[in-house]
Design a protein around this motif. Structure first.
Motif, PDB file in Angstrom:
ATOM      1  N   GLU A 593      49.196  46.246  44.245  1.00  0.00           N
ATOM      2  CA  GLU A 593      49.312  45.572  42.941  1.00  0.00           C
ATOM      3  C   GLU A 593      48.069  44.719  42.686  1.00  0.00           C
ATOM      4  O   GLU A 593      47.539  44.665  41.580  1.00  0.00           O
ATOM      5  N   SER A 594      47.598  44.063  43.748  1.00  0.00           N
ATOM      6  CA  SER A 594      46.379  43.264  43.628  1.00  0.00           C
ATOM      7  C   SER A 594      45.180  44.155  43.304  1.00  0.00           C
ATOM      8  O   SER A 594      44.319  43.800  42.493  1.00  0.00           O
ATOM      9  N   ASP A 595      45.124  45.332  43.919  1.00  0.00           N
ATOM     10  CA  ASP A 595      44.038  46.278  43.634  1.00  0.00           C
ATOM     11  C   ASP A 595      44.097  46.768  42.189  1.00  0.00           C
ATOM     12  O   ASP A 595      43.056  46.963  41.542  1.00  0.00           O
ATOM     13  N   LEU A 596      45.304  47.001  41.685  1.00  0.00           N
ATOM     14  CA  LEU A 596      45.444  47.432  40.294  1.00  0.00           C
ATOM     15  C   LEU A 596      44.930  46.352  39.343  1.00  0.00           C
ATOM     16  O   LEU A 596      44.301  46.659  38.319  1.00  0.00           O
ATOM     17  N   GLU A 597      45.201  45.092  39.679  1.00  0.00           N
ATOM     18  CA  GLU A 597      44.635  43.993  38.895  1.00  0.00           C
ATOM     19  C   GLU A 597      43.108  44.057  38.936  1.00  0.00           C
ATOM     20  O   GLU A 597      42.431  43.793  37.948  1.00  0.00           O
ATOM     21  N   SER A 598      42.562  44.417  40.101  1.00  0.00           N
ATOM     22  CA  SER A 598      41.106  44.514  40.240  1.00  0.00           C
ATOM     23  C   SER A 598      40.540  45.632  39.368  1.00  0.00           C
ATOM     24  O   SER A 598      39.437  45.503  38.810  1.00  0.00           O
ATOM     25  N   ILE A 599      41.273  46.736  39.234  1.00  0.00           N
ATOM     26  CA  ILE A 599      40.842  47.814  38.333  1.00  0.00           C
ATOM     27  C   ILE A 599      40.797  47.297  36.903  1.00  0.00           C
ATOM     28  O   ILE A 599      39.850  47.552  36.150  1.00  0.00           O
ATOM     29  N   GLU A 600      41.834  46.525  36.539  1.00  0.00           N
ATOM     30  CA  GLU A 600      41.940  46.037  35.159  1.00  0.00           C
ATOM     31  C   GLU A 600      40.796  45.093  34.792  1.00  0.00           C
ATOM     32  O   GLU A 600      40.359  45.050  33.644  1.00  0.00           O
ATOM     33  N   ILE A 601      40.304  44.338  35.765  1.00  0.00           N
ATOM     34  CA  ILE A 601      39.220  43.395  35.466  1.00  0.00           C
ATOM     35  C   ILE A 601      37.856  43.932  35.901  1.00  0.00           C
ATOM     36  O   ILE A 601      36.855  43.215  35.844  1.00  0.00           O
ATOM     37  N   GLY A 602      37.821  45.203  36.332  1.00  0.00           N
ATOM     38  CA  GLY A 602      36.542  45.832  36.616  1.00  0.00           C
ATOM     39  C   GLY A 602      35.971  45.598  37.995  1.00  0.00           C
ATOM     40  O   GLY A 602      34.796  45.890  38.250  1.00  0.00           O
ATOM     41  N   ARG A 603      36.762  45.118  38.943  1.00  0.00           N
ATOM     42  CA  ARG A 603      36.265  44.852  40.298  1.00  0.00           C
ATOM     43  C   ARG A 603      36.492  46.015  41.258  1.00  0.00           C
ATOM     44  O   ARG A 603      36.004  45.984  42.380  1.00  0.00           O
ATOM     45  N   MET A 604      37.267  47.015  40.838  1.00  0.00           N
ATOM     46  CA  MET A 604      37.509  48.181  41.687  1.00  0.00           C
ATOM     47  C   MET A 604      37.522  49.423  40.816  1.00  0.00           C
ATOM     48  O   MET A 604      38.019  49.394  39.681  1.00  0.00           O
TER      49      MET A 604
END
Length: 640
Positions: A593-604
């Motif tokens: 879930e934390s990684d998905l947040e990172s996708i949303e903000i462009g960090r992954m």
């Protein structure tokens, strides 16, 4: 061009609300509305939720129709992941695509969340749009007329390949990849050893959710009760009464300082009764001003409604969706945020006036001053993913068309909103320490000097308060007393009780645990606890209730008819005994879930996330393969 402007909505009910809000002369033609705005021809079309879905495994190879251990893991390349159109909606999709391809401007008015953006991408990616076609996003958060018209005045450029859509897509792929591989794996290996249906459903969020219940039940079973022996006293100061508790000073106490010795308790009772009076040791008071609790997000409102109304989380979510889509009375409900954007200050007066037009709202609004805004609630930085807290719209309520649950939910939302504009509640907290001989008693006293916002949020309006500035309690005045002065000891009583185990999860408390993972669920991993602080746990506001509902439907959980507490079924316990800790622990899911947040903000990137998930699934399958004997090929019904 078939039209100059096309508006793409998520559902028919949204399409209708938008069309009628923008033009009184909007006309429905088939699966669209036609209207004119400032001389421009406009067509409003809609999806019907997700028109496409991830393809079943057999779309990649016919051999996957048959469930076989040797075919696992099934992991296509990310670039080869397929989506297919629901056959029942194929003609509707063709109609929508034709309208969009003929428009000069396309205004995307799907929900402003991950799923809404993905629905728009699913449709627009199938359109052959010209280079001159302009895409805009409608920042819509509510479906009342005022909110719709305001949203269409604040259009922003829209990108088809946006991060929210990518996040929703990768969440779906992760669920698909884990679900199909591990469901087949465990069904093939253990399906004959589990109660009921031989299909063992393994879900990225549902299995860790069951594990949370397992951990709570284990804590209840392991709990060893002990007796607490307390002494309670009543003291008199003029006509005022103070209730106090004995402070045990012996070594026979538990980790909370509570007395474990009945002999000690009885000795104190006898000694204090003989003395008969008390003396003032100290009096410390503090005035506390508290603002109203922030407005609701979805899971907080679900928990409140389950506790105070007596309903299920799924019922709450369905009724809120109706209040939003059908009645236009509340803003977007599937939100994780409890804050409001600063721009919403300009609509406070309209919203309060709409609430005031209702009989109940009129009685509550007398405690409100829109000149007295609680600035804490307006925080652009804390508005989550474009969606703010759930609040009423500026549309007046007609209670006759609402269900009983819809009426009660609207009341909770309206009260919470009005409370933001009421004076603070002022309480005087006092700690009075008294001595009876050598024994010490503490009296914790709280008196409300100004009711403030509590006049609005209390359960039932009873007309007791004429003003938000009304006092509830008489002030505790001990200013005439000095340390050492005598105070009357009116009563002494033994209070014996047995400690209680943790409470089994209710649906509301389980939703809270999914959002704010208990420390024990992370296996004492301090790095994980630190990393996951504030990330939102497992699942989302929009999916948690559905996940719990599915666990009940699949006979992994049961709701106790007497207490409404959730319990694992025998089938649920068997599943958790079978699966690896890496699957059932919330840790991996929460990190994803934390990684998905990172996708949303462009960090992954999507590719990095997919690689991580695919590697994890491959490792789990290979680890299991090394510990089991392969079964013969079997036919198993397809998982829906």
């Amino acid at each position: 061009m078939s039209c100059e402007i096309a508006i793409l909505c998520e559902k028919p009910v949204q399409g209708k609300a938008i069309a009628l809000a923008l033009s009184d002369s909007a006309v429905k033609r088939g699966s669209s509305y036609r209207l004119s705005i400032n001389g421009s021809s406009v067509v409003v079309v809609w999806s019907i939720g997700h028109i496409t879905s991830l393809s079943d495994p057999e779309a990649y190879s016919e051999k996957y129709k048959r469930w076989r251990l040797e075919d696992l893991p099934i992991i296509p390349r990310l670039s080869q992941i397929k989506r297919e159109v629901n056959p029942k909606q194929f003609k509707h999709l063709q109609y929508v695509v034709k309208i969009l391809e003929g428009a000069g401007r396309i205004l995307v008015a799907t929900d402003r969340d991950r799923e809404g953006e993905l629905i728009a991408r699913e449709i627009l990616s199938r359109c052959n749009l010209s280079d001159s076609t302009q895409l805009f996003r409608v920042p819509i958060n509510a479906l009342d007329d005022v909110s719709i018209r305001s949203a269409f005045k604040h259009l922003t450029p829209h990108q088809l390949e946006n991060r929210q859509a990518s996040c929703a897509q990768m969440r779906a792929i992760a669920d698909w990849l884990l679900g199909l591989n591990l469901t087949r794996l465990y069904s093939l290996v253990h399906g004959d050893n589990i109660t009921g249906n031989s299909t063992i459903h393994i879900g990225r969020v549902s299995t860790p959710t069951l594990y949370l219940v397992w951990l709570r039940e284990a804590a209840i079973s392991a709990f060893v009760p002990h007796w607490i022996y307390q002494v309670k006293a009543t003291f008199g100061v003029g006509h005022l009464r103070l209730s106090g508790e004995w402070v045990c000073q012996s070594e026979e106490v538990d980790d909370r300082g509570r007395c474990l010795s009945q002999r000690e308790q009885q000795t104190v009772l006898h000694r204090c009764t003989e003395i008969g009076t008390a003396r003032l040791v100290s009096h410390v008071s503090e005035t506390k001003r508290t603002g109203a609790p922030l407005p609701y997000d979805l899971n907080t409102l679900q928990s409140k409604a389950i506790h105070s109304i007596g309903c299920t989380a799924k019922d709450v979510q369905s009724s809120l969706q109706s209040l939003y889509e059908r009645h236009g009375l509340i803003t977007y409900p599937r939100t994780e945020s409890r804050y409001l954007p600063s721009s919403s200050k300009r609509t406070v007066g309209l919203t309060v006036e709409a609430i005031r037009r209702d009989d109940v709202g009129a009685k509550l609004a007398v405690f409100v001053s829109t000149q007295q805004l609680d600035q804490r609630v307006f925080d652009d930085q804390k508005v989550h993913a474009n969606h703010h807290a759930i609040i009423p719209t500026s549309k007046s309520i007609d209670r006759s068309v609402l269900s009983p649950l819809e009426n009660k939910l609207y009341d909770l939302i309206a009260r919470s909103y009005l409370a933001q504009f009421a004076p603070p509640c002022i309480e005087e907290h006092s700690l009075v320490t008294l001595s009876v001989g050598h024994e010490r008693f503490e009296c914790h006293d709280k008196r409300i000097g100004q009711i403030g916002w509590r006049a609005i949020t209390q359960g039932k309006y009873d007309g007791r308060f004429t003003s938000a500035y009304s006092a509830v309690d008489e002030r505790l005045d001990l200013s005439h007393l000095d340390a050492g002065d005598t105070i009357t000891l009116l009563a002494l009583n033994a209070h014996d009780y047995e400690t209680s185990p943790p409470r089994a999860y209710s649906e509301g408390s389980l939703l809270s645990a999914m959002k704010n993972l208990p420390r024990e669920s992370l296996n004492g991993d301090h790095d994980a606890i630190k990393q996951l602080a504030g990330t939102g746990g497992i699942g989302t506001a929009a999916t948690r209730a559905e996940i719990v509902f599915n666990c009940l439907q699949r006979d992994y959980l049961v709701r106790d008819t007497g207490t409404s507490r959730l319990q694992l079924t025998e089938r649920g316990r068997q599943l958790l005994l079978l699966v690896d800790i890496a699957i059932k622990s919330p840790l991996v899911t929460a990190l994803w879930e934390s990684d998905l947040e990172s996708i949303e903000i462009g960090r992954m990137s999507e590719a990095d996330f997919y690689k991580k998930v695919a590697s994890w699934v491959r490792d789990i399958v290979e680890k299991s393969r090394n510990h089991i004997d392969a079964k013969d090929s079997v036919n198993v019904p397809r998982i829906n």
